[in-house]
Design a protein around this motif. Structure first.
Motif, mmCIF file in Angstrom:
data_model
loop_
_atom_site.group_PDB
_atom_site.id
_atom_site.type_symbol
_atom_site.label_atom_id
_atom_site.label_comp_id
_atom_site.label_asym_id
_atom_site.label_seq_id
_atom_site.Cartn_x
_atom_site.Cartn_y
_atom_site.Cartn_z
ATOM 1 N N SER A 1 21.692 -43.744 -92.132
ATOM 2 C CA SER A 1 20.866 -43.167 -91.073
ATOM 3 C C SER A 1 20.234 -44.294 -90.251
ATOM 4 O O SER A 1 20.221 -45.459 -90.673
ATOM 5 C CB SER A 1 19.766 -42.279 -91.660
ATOM 6 O OG SER A 1 18.907 -43.035 -92.497
ATOM 7 N N LYS B 1 16.604 -44.875 -88.390
ATOM 8 C CA LYS B 1 15.262 -44.352 -88.180
ATOM 9 C C LYS B 1 14.433 -45.381 -87.423
ATOM 10 O O LYS B 1 14.308 -46.527 -87.863
ATOM 11 C CB LYS B 1 14.599 -44.028 -89.525
ATOM 12 C CG LYS B 1 15.353 -42.996 -90.350
ATOM 13 C CD LYS B 1 14.703 -42.797 -91.706
ATOM 14 C CE LYS B 1 15.500 -41.803 -92.556
ATOM 15 N NZ LYS B 1 14.901 -41.642 -93.904
ATOM 16 N N ASN B 2 13.903 -44.958 -86.274
ATOM 17 C CA ASN B 2 13.095 -45.851 -85.430
ATOM 18 C C ASN B 2 13.843 -47.143 -85.106
ATOM 19 O O ASN B 2 13.267 -48.234 -85.098
ATOM 20 C CB ASN B 2 11.763 -46.173 -86.115
ATOM 21 C CG ASN B 2 10.930 -44.937 -86.365
ATOM 22 O OD1 ASN B 2 10.883 -44.025 -85.536
ATOM 23 N ND2 ASN B 2 10.280 -44.884 -87.522
ATOM 24 N N GLY B 3 15.148 -46.985 -84.896
ATOM 25 C CA GLY B 3 15.965 -48.139 -84.541
ATOM 26 C C GLY B 3 16.374 -49.018 -85.702
ATOM 27 O O GLY B 3 17.025 -50.043 -85.502
ATOM 28 N N VAL B 4 16.027 -48.631 -86.933
ATOM 29 C CA VAL B 4 16.352 -49.429 -88.117
ATOM 30 C C VAL B 4 17.486 -48.760 -88.891
ATOM 31 O O VAL B 4 17.302 -47.680 -89.457
ATOM 32 C CB VAL B 4 15.123 -49.588 -89.040
ATOM 33 C CG1 VAL B 4 15.501 -50.325 -90.321
ATOM 34 C CG2 VAL B 4 14.013 -50.314 -88.313
ATOM 35 N N CYS C 1 19.684 -47.839 -91.951
ATOM 36 C CA CYS C 1 19.331 -47.778 -93.374
ATOM 37 C C CYS C 1 20.482 -47.153 -94.145
ATOM 38 O O CYS C 1 20.956 -46.064 -93.801
ATOM 39 C CB CYS C 1 18.052 -46.964 -93.558
ATOM 40 S SG CYS C 1 17.550 -46.757 -95.280
ATOM 41 N N ARG D 1 16.996 -55.270 -89.851
ATOM 42 C CA ARG D 1 16.203 -55.493 -88.641
ATOM 43 C C ARG D 1 16.630 -56.846 -88.068
ATOM 44 O O ARG D 1 16.500 -57.863 -88.733
ATOM 45 C CB ARG D 1 14.709 -55.466 -88.966
ATOM 46 C CG ARG D 1 13.828 -55.462 -87.732
ATOM 47 C CD ARG D 1 12.472 -54.831 -87.991
ATOM 48 N NE ARG D 1 11.679 -55.522 -88.991
ATOM 49 C CZ ARG D 1 10.447 -55.117 -89.339
ATOM 50 N NH1 ARG D 1 9.910 -54.026 -88.794
ATOM 51 N NH2 ARG D 1 9.769 -55.777 -90.249
ATOM 52 N N THR E 1 9.651 -49.633 -97.380
ATOM 53 C CA THR E 1 9.691 -49.399 -95.937
ATOM 54 C C THR E 1 9.488 -50.705 -95.182
ATOM 55 O O THR E 1 9.107 -51.729 -95.752
ATOM 56 C CB THR E 1 8.610 -48.379 -95.528
ATOM 57 O OG1 THR E 1 8.791 -48.020 -94.159
ATOM 58 C CG2 THR E 1 7.216 -48.969 -95.705
ATOM 59 N N GLU F 1 7.492 -52.525 -91.868
ATOM 60 C CA GLU F 1 6.336 -52.402 -91.001
ATOM 61 C C GLU F 1 6.343 -53.550 -89.987
ATOM 62 O O GLU F 1 6.952 -54.598 -90.222
ATOM 63 C CB GLU F 1 5.041 -52.458 -91.822
ATOM 64 C CG GLU F 1 4.949 -51.390 -92.893
ATOM 65 C CD GLU F 1 3.685 -51.512 -93.727
ATOM 66 O OE1 GLU F 1 2.700 -52.103 -93.214
ATOM 67 O OE2 GLU F 1 3.678 -51.040 -94.873
ATOM 68 N N LYS F 2 5.693 -53.345 -88.880
ATOM 69 C CA LYS F 2 5.548 -54.407 -87.875
ATOM 70 C C LYS F 2 4.180 -55.041 -88.053
ATOM 71 O O LYS F 2 3.220 -54.707 -87.363
ATOM 72 C CB LYS F 2 5.730 -53.833 -86.470
ATOM 73 C CG LYS F 2 7.154 -53.375 -86.185
ATOM 74 C CD LYS F 2 7.323 -52.904 -84.751
ATOM 75 C CE LYS F 2 8.769 -52.507 -84.475
ATOM 76 N NZ LYS F 2 8.962 -52.031 -83.070
#
Length: 726
Positions: free
Chosen positions: A506, A508-511, A513, A537, A575, A577-578
């Motif tokens: 998938s 998700k948010n451009g990542v 996975c 990423r 997960t 995170e930025k």
């Protein structure tokens, strides 16, 4: 160590003697009706049994006899192993036991003898799972149909009835074995009688002949065997044994059994003759179970999360991307089976010259994607298998989930890598530590609970792709189909026998996975179940691996409820995170690890603002670093450092400049060319190369050669290799 070696020798002797039974072959068949004497027993063979009489004396000395019946129904081997003084001495030394009687040690000796069969089962179990090719075809299998305790020659004996099958692509050979072990305490001797028959040969005629051979053996001092063995009356076991490990479909009335997964809310039925194969349900959200139909065919059911109705089309699309040009004959559509709407996907996989055929049904229910797959190796499945596969799909039944999943009550802590932005939660009472000697450029962490040492491990690690990749390339790389895209990847199953069971891809948010289930054999040949998450990423890979030993699971699920709950919570917490540090690093265009940057900043302050670390690696501990410094003028070179990353302290313990290395390498190269007229030798400190020109005496023309100098630090010294470039 000495005791271990002695025991290994002792046990190997036993295994060798009895394993030799299976390899012994008759050299010459003579018509019988004779009596043959051996140490401790004799045989009065009837006319329907033959023995290799050509090596009678050798057989008598070795204690191994090969026999056959005149109709070719079976072969038999009789062997014995005596607990002599040397073996007794070895056992006492290994066990550190000078108190037990010889009789007690013989009982231990008998236990060791019986353990060889457990080792044999373990061998076949591993080959059943991981033998054959990468797609799970071929290999061998073993199935025990009965184990019996009987009185034979007046002794308490053990009888095992089992079949073995060995397969190679389209060919297979199945045999039936009857192993009889007769321990005789009064003689400190174990007698073994082993029969081997073709599958389906256990009938009235062969049973009578086998019983006659057992009756013809007389162990001196023991009563004769005058009645048939009791296990021959176990008609059900004999019937199953004759049908074989993989009975032919349609050979009789099909009996069904069912598998129920109450947590994921489904139930499915399949023929009872199908044998459980791979399974992995380490994490509740991704579930896989499979069953072998025969050496070439197996079916599976897997369950994965489905966010919306597009999950099926996305799954089909990911299959196409994963296999690329290896996939052919693609056929998709929609069909109703027993009231459920299924999408089907049929295709061929080409691997070199071989074809593998895949038939798959997909359906959605309760935000989950259910997949029922038939996999056939080397040839298309028969019509009977196809019909049975459809019947299996029709039995899929959705039930109310039990809702009984245990909830871990312990407090959780959170780890976050501020520079890379990945985070994970874990129970506070567990340990979280950086792995020893993981790469300085790619950090790796372990999560452990000492109460479960050995049964499971959790790893979080960093990796890297060679370039920023498209989603298709990422899928192929991390699924293991094309590792050329990988620069660094630390999956525990790499270079080990493994199977990719199921996956979910998938974005998700451009990542991108990839979640997958992989079963594999570790370096100690233990079966491991692995659940992994790989997130990408830019070029960096962030991976979580949850590894559980198969003995700690039941139906692929972790048996301990508390551990099962904790593992699932850990998996769900992984997960990206930025973080502030991550965003700063991205803004600066920095892709290296924070440790490498820290070391570089030290040399910038010490030598030059232009100084750069081109490579850094741990040597013998995490504070022992070998670094290569560039752009630092005459100080550029190779350094051994003592580094305390926590205290932010660095000490140079050894160094050698590039100019020193190149000057020394140039001297070595000059010696190599002492027999040739050298025009010039030009050191290239910047690129760590040496260029040589010499005169070719045949053409009187100059010839140029270039040598690359590779420096390393080994055993406390700098050393280097001088390698001629092509």
């Amino acid at each position: 160590m000495k005791k271990t070696v002695l025991f290994f020798i002792f046990f190997a002797i036993i295994l060798f003697n009895f394993a030799a039974c299976y390899g012994a072959e008759s050299q010459k068949l003579l018509y019988g009706g004779k009596t043959y004497s051996f140490e401790g027993y004799y045989l009065s063979l009837k006319d329907d049994i033959y023995m290799d009489e050509s090596n009678y004396e050798g057989n008598a000395q070795s204690g191994i006899l090969s026999l056959k019946d005149k109709d070719g129904m079976y072969s038999a081997v009789i062997a014995y192993e005596k607990l002599d003084e040397d073996t007794l001495k070895t056992m006492r030394e290994y066990l550190n036991d000078n108190e037990s009687s010889d009789r007690e040690l013989f009982e231990r000796f008998s236990e060791y003898r019986n353990s060889w069969f457990e080792a044999l089962k373990a061998y076949y179990a591993k080959d059943y799972l991981f033998g054959g090719d990468a797609y799970g075809a071929g290999g061998s299998a073993m199935k025990v149909f009965g184990e019996y305790n009987e009185k034979i020659y007046g002794q308490d004996c053990h009888v095992i009835l089992y079949n073995t099958i060995k397969s190679d692509k389209l060919d297979s050979q199945e045999e039936t074995h009857i192993d009889i072990t007769v321990p005789v305490n009064s003689k400190s001797t174990i007698y073994a009688i082993n029969f081997k028959l073709a599958k389906g040969s256990l009938n009235e005629h062969s049973v009578k002949s086998i019983s006659g051979l057992i009756d013809s053996m007389h162990i001196i001092g023991l009563p004769p065997q005058e009645t048939p063995l009791g296990f021959f009356s176990d008609s059900k076991a004999l019937e199953l044994c004759n049908s074989g490990i993989y009975p032919d479909l349609g050979s009789g009335d099909t009996v069904y059994t069912s598998f129920t997964n109450s947590e994921l809310g489904y139930k499915i039925s399949y023929p009872v003759t199908f044998i459980p194969y791979m399974e992995n349900n380490v994490i509740h959200s991704l579930d896989y179970h499979s069953y072998r139909i025969n050496s070439n065919d197996f079916f599976s059911i897997s369950v994965e999360p489905a966010l919306d109705s597009a999950a099926i089309s996305q799954k089909i699309d990911s299959v196409k991307k994963l296999y690329g040009d290896k996939i052919g004959g693609l056929d998709t559509g929609e069909v109703k089976l027993h009231g459920n709407t299924f999408f089907y996907l049929n295709y061929q996989l080409k691997d070199f010259k071989d074809f593998f055929y895949v038939y798959e049904y997909f359906t959605l229910y309760n935000s989950r994607l259910y997949s029922i797959q038939l996999h056939s190796a080397y040839r298309k499945p028969s019509q009977g298998i196809m019909q049975e596969f459809q019947k299996i799909a029709e039995t899929l039944e959705f039930i109310e989930p039990s809702g009984s999943i245990y909830q871990e009550s312990s407090d959780f802590a959170k780890f976050i890598n501020p520079e890379e932005g990945y985070s994970i939660a874990y129970p506070e009472k567990w340990s979280f530590s950086e792995n020893d000697l993981s790469s300085i450029n790619y950090e790796s962490y372990s999560i452990k609970n000492p109460d479960y040492s050995g049964s499971f491990e959790i790893l979080a690690s960093e990796g890297e792709l060679n370039n920023e990749c498209e989603n298709t390339e990422i899928l192929k790389a991390v699924a293991g189909l094309d590792t050329s895209y990988l620069k660094k990847y630390s999956a525990p199953y790499l270079d080990k026998p493994s199977r990719l069971l199921a996956y979910n891809f998938s974005v998700k948010n451009g990542v991108p996975c990839l979640v997958k289930l992989v079963n594999y054999l570790d370096s100690n040949d233990r079966v491991k179940l692995c659940y992994s998450v790989d997130m990408v990423r830019k070029k960096k890979l962030y991976s979580l691996f949850i590894i559980v030993s198969d003995y700690a699971t039941q139906n692929g699920r972790v048996s301990d409820k508390s551990l099962d709950s904790a593992i699932n919570r850990i998996a769900g917490s992984f997960t990206l995170e930025k973080t502030e540090e991550y965003l700063k690093k991205q803004a600066e265009g920095e892709t290296r690890s924070r440790k490498t940057v820290f070391i570089e900043n030290y040399f910038k302050q010490k030598f030059s603002e232009n100084a750069r670390i081109s490579s850094a690696a741990y040597l013998y501990s995490k504070n022992d670093v070998f670094a290569v410094v560039d752009n630092a003028g005459s100080s550029g070179g190779f350094y051994r450092l003592k580094v305390d990353f926590a205290a932010k302290e660095i000490q140079i313990t050894a160094k050698m400049t590039k100019s020193e290395v190149i000057a020394s390498a140039a001297k070595d190269i000059r010696k190599r060319y002492k027999s040739k007229p050298i025009v010039d030798i030009v050191p290239d400190t910047r690129n760590m190369e040496v260029h040589v020109r010499y005169l070719d005496m045949k053409t009187f023309q100059p010839v140029k050669e270039t040598y690359k100098v590779n420096v390393r630090f080994v055993d406390g010294y700098f050393s280097w290799d001088i390698i001629k470039k092509a």
